[in-house]
Design an enzyme around this catalytic site. Sequence first.
Site, PDB file in Angstrom:
ATOM      1  N   TYR A   1     -83.549  69.757  23.746  1.00  0.00           N
ATOM      2  CA  TYR A   1     -83.952  71.070  24.249  1.00  0.00           C
ATOM      3  C   TYR A   1     -83.180  72.174  23.519  1.00  0.00           C
ATOM      4  O   TYR A   1     -83.755  73.169  23.060  1.00  0.00           O
ATOM      5  CB  TYR A   1     -83.692  71.102  25.757  1.00  0.00           C
ATOM      6  CG  TYR A   1     -84.243  72.294  26.494  1.00  0.00           C
ATOM      7  CD1 TYR A   1     -85.571  72.336  26.917  1.00  0.00           C
ATOM      8  CD2 TYR A   1     -83.421  73.387  26.809  1.00  0.00           C
ATOM      9  CE1 TYR A   1     -86.070  73.424  27.623  1.00  0.00           C
ATOM     10  CE2 TYR A   1     -83.910  74.469  27.514  1.00  0.00           C
ATOM     11  CZ  TYR A   1     -85.237  74.486  27.919  1.00  0.00           C
ATOM     12  OH  TYR A   1     -85.715  75.571  28.618  1.00  0.00           O
TER      13      TYR A   1
ATOM     14  N   SER B   1     -84.884  80.377  25.482  1.00  0.00           N
ATOM     15  CA  SER B   1     -83.999  80.048  26.612  1.00  0.00           C
ATOM     16  C   SER B   1     -82.606  80.535  26.248  1.00  0.00           C
ATOM     17  O   SER B   1     -82.308  80.759  25.063  1.00  0.00           O
ATOM     18  CB  SER B   1     -83.994  78.530  26.806  1.00  0.00           C
ATOM     19  OG  SER B   1     -82.941  78.134  27.661  1.00  0.00           O
TER      20      SER B   1
HETATM   21  P1  NAD Z   1     -93.107  74.773  34.116  1.00  0.00           P
HETATM   22  O1  NAD Z   1     -92.905  73.292  34.144  1.00  0.00           O
HETATM   23  O2  NAD Z   1     -93.541  75.482  35.341  1.00  0.00           O
HETATM   24  O3  NAD Z   1     -94.097  75.161  32.927  1.00  0.00           O
HETATM   25  C1  NAD Z   1     -94.210  74.430  31.759  1.00  0.00           C
HETATM   26  C2  NAD Z   1     -95.627  74.567  31.275  1.00  0.00           C
HETATM   27  O4  NAD Z   1     -95.737  73.842  30.041  1.00  0.00           O
HETATM   28  C3  NAD Z   1     -96.649  73.951  32.238  1.00  0.00           C
HETATM   29  O5  NAD Z   1     -97.832  74.705  32.256  1.00  0.00           O
HETATM   30  C4  NAD Z   1     -96.922  72.599  31.612  1.00  0.00           C
HETATM   31  O6  NAD Z   1     -98.202  72.044  31.937  1.00  0.00           O
HETATM   32  C5  NAD Z   1     -96.846  72.981  30.147  1.00  0.00           C
HETATM   33  N1  NAD Z   1     -96.717  71.827  29.276  1.00  0.00           N
HETATM   34  C6  NAD Z   1     -95.781  70.852  29.287  1.00  0.00           C
HETATM   35  N2  NAD Z   1     -96.053  69.922  28.352  1.00  0.00           N
HETATM   36  C7  NAD Z   1     -97.192  70.328  27.740  1.00  0.00           C
HETATM   37  C8  NAD Z   1     -97.995  69.809  26.701  1.00  0.00           C
HETATM   38  N3  NAD Z   1     -97.686  68.653  26.092  1.00  0.00           N
HETATM   39  N4  NAD Z   1     -99.109  70.469  26.351  1.00  0.00           N
HETATM   40  C9  NAD Z   1     -99.457  71.636  26.965  1.00  0.00           C
HETATM   41  N5  NAD Z   1     -98.744  72.174  27.958  1.00  0.00           N
HETATM   42  C10 NAD Z   1     -97.622  71.531  28.333  1.00  0.00           C
HETATM   43  O7  NAD Z   1     -91.702  75.358  33.606  1.00  0.00           O
HETATM   44  P2  NAD Z   1     -91.172  76.844  33.279  1.00  0.00           P
HETATM   45  O8  NAD Z   1     -89.790  76.898  33.782  1.00  0.00           O
HETATM   46  O9  NAD Z   1     -92.140  77.884  33.692  1.00  0.00           O
HETATM   47  O10 NAD Z   1     -91.063  76.765  31.686  1.00  0.00           O
HETATM   48  C11 NAD Z   1     -91.772  77.617  30.826  1.00  0.00           C
HETATM   49  C12 NAD Z   1     -90.945  77.880  29.588  1.00  0.00           C
HETATM   50  O11 NAD Z   1     -89.756  78.585  29.966  1.00  0.00           O
HETATM   51  C13 NAD Z   1     -90.474  76.621  28.867  1.00  0.00           C
HETATM   52  O12 NAD Z   1     -90.562  76.790  27.477  1.00  0.00           O
HETATM   53  C14 NAD Z   1     -89.016  76.497  29.306  1.00  0.00           C
HETATM   54  O13 NAD Z   1     -88.242  75.801  28.371  1.00  0.00           O
HETATM   55  C15 NAD Z   1     -88.629  77.963  29.396  1.00  0.00           C
HETATM   56  N6  NAD Z   1     -87.443  78.233  30.212  1.00  0.00           N
HETATM   57  C16 NAD Z   1     -87.412  77.945  31.540  1.00  0.00           C
HETATM   58  C17 NAD Z   1     -86.255  78.222  32.267  1.00  0.00           C
HETATM   59  C18 NAD Z   1     -86.148  77.926  33.739  1.00  0.00           C
HETATM   60  O14 NAD Z   1     -85.039  78.043  34.289  1.00  0.00           O
HETATM   61  N7  NAD Z   1     -87.221  77.595  34.425  1.00  0.00           N
HETATM   62  C19 NAD Z   1     -85.142  78.790  31.635  1.00  0.00           C
HETATM   63  C20 NAD Z   1     -85.217  79.064  30.283  1.00  0.00           C
HETATM   64  C21 NAD Z   1     -86.379  78.796  29.578  1.00  0.00           C
END
Ligand code: NAD
Length: 257
Positions: free
Chosen positions: A152, A139
């Site tokens: 985080y 991130s």
């Molecule tokens: P999302 O909530 O759509 O996806 C998160 C995924 O992680 C889901 O499939 C969820 O089921 C899974 N997950 C959560 N807890 C879990 C567990 N205990 N065991 C197995 N799976 C688990 O969110 P996203 O935005 O697609 O996030 C994906 C990644 O991207 C994350 O690491 C997040 O920190 C990172 N990220 C997101 C953003 C954003 O703006 N959306 C920005 C920077 C980084």
Amino acid sequence: MNLEGKTALVTGSTSGIGLAIAKALARQGANIVLNGLGDIDAAQRELLASGARAMRHEADMRDPAQIEDLMKFCASSFGRVDVLVNNAGIQHVANVEAFPVQRWDEIIAVNLSSAFHTTRLALPAMRAANWGRVINVASTHGLVASAQKSAYVAAKHGIVGLTKAVALETATTGITCNAICPGATLTPLAQKQIDDRARLDSASVDETRVRMVGEKQPSLDFVTVEQLAELAVFMCSPSADQVRGAAWAMDGGWTAQ
Ligand code: NAD
């Protein structure tokens, strides 16, 4: 199609960035192992309908024993993991002195320690094949901080460090390890933060979305999951053979400030 015959495990691929990466790697010909706590049926159906070979395993990434099961499942289904995408992530927002201890432990477990476990278990077969890709979805919070996101930010800075260490340990091999550092990306995780903030500020969700992205991201626009997925595809290509230990921001200029 540069991943024909290869297998990609994408953790947390039931929605958002992980699902988009799984779909993009499948389009390159990779076998896919899906994982996550969301609607894994729907994710698997979508991949199968597109003609991909897609298996699923619902390991809870908080639990090292379930992660070991997941890695054994990948090996028995497809032989080995060639492309490991450590993407599962969760968030909690609170001042550090009010941060629930259990949430801290869960965020470190899912966002950081799970990547240590999958990587240590995937590397022996990658070394035997002298090819592999480890892509850690970090991130902008792996590079800079924001208030009220201590766990985080700590986990994401940690995974950027893990990325560099693994890249050095594999530097003379065909295995690369890199991090992708997305800025604000419109996914269910981000939408929940917008909804929470709109409630707190008694503002509309639309107004809050524009204000939140504008606070951090000079482009005033969200990153898309498809753009991030194409970066992951590039990292799997021969053109990225010498991209090692990078923390590659795709953030509309957030970390350029
Ligand atoms: P999302 O909530 O759509 O996806 C998160 C995924 O992680 C889901 O499939 C969820 O089921 C899974 N997950 C959560 N807890 C879990 C567990 N205990 N065991 C197995 N799976 C688990 O969110 P996203 O935005 O697609 O996030 C994906 C990644 O991207 C994350 O690491 C997040 O920190 C990172 N990220 C997101 C953003 C954003 O703006 N959306 C920005 C920077 C980084």
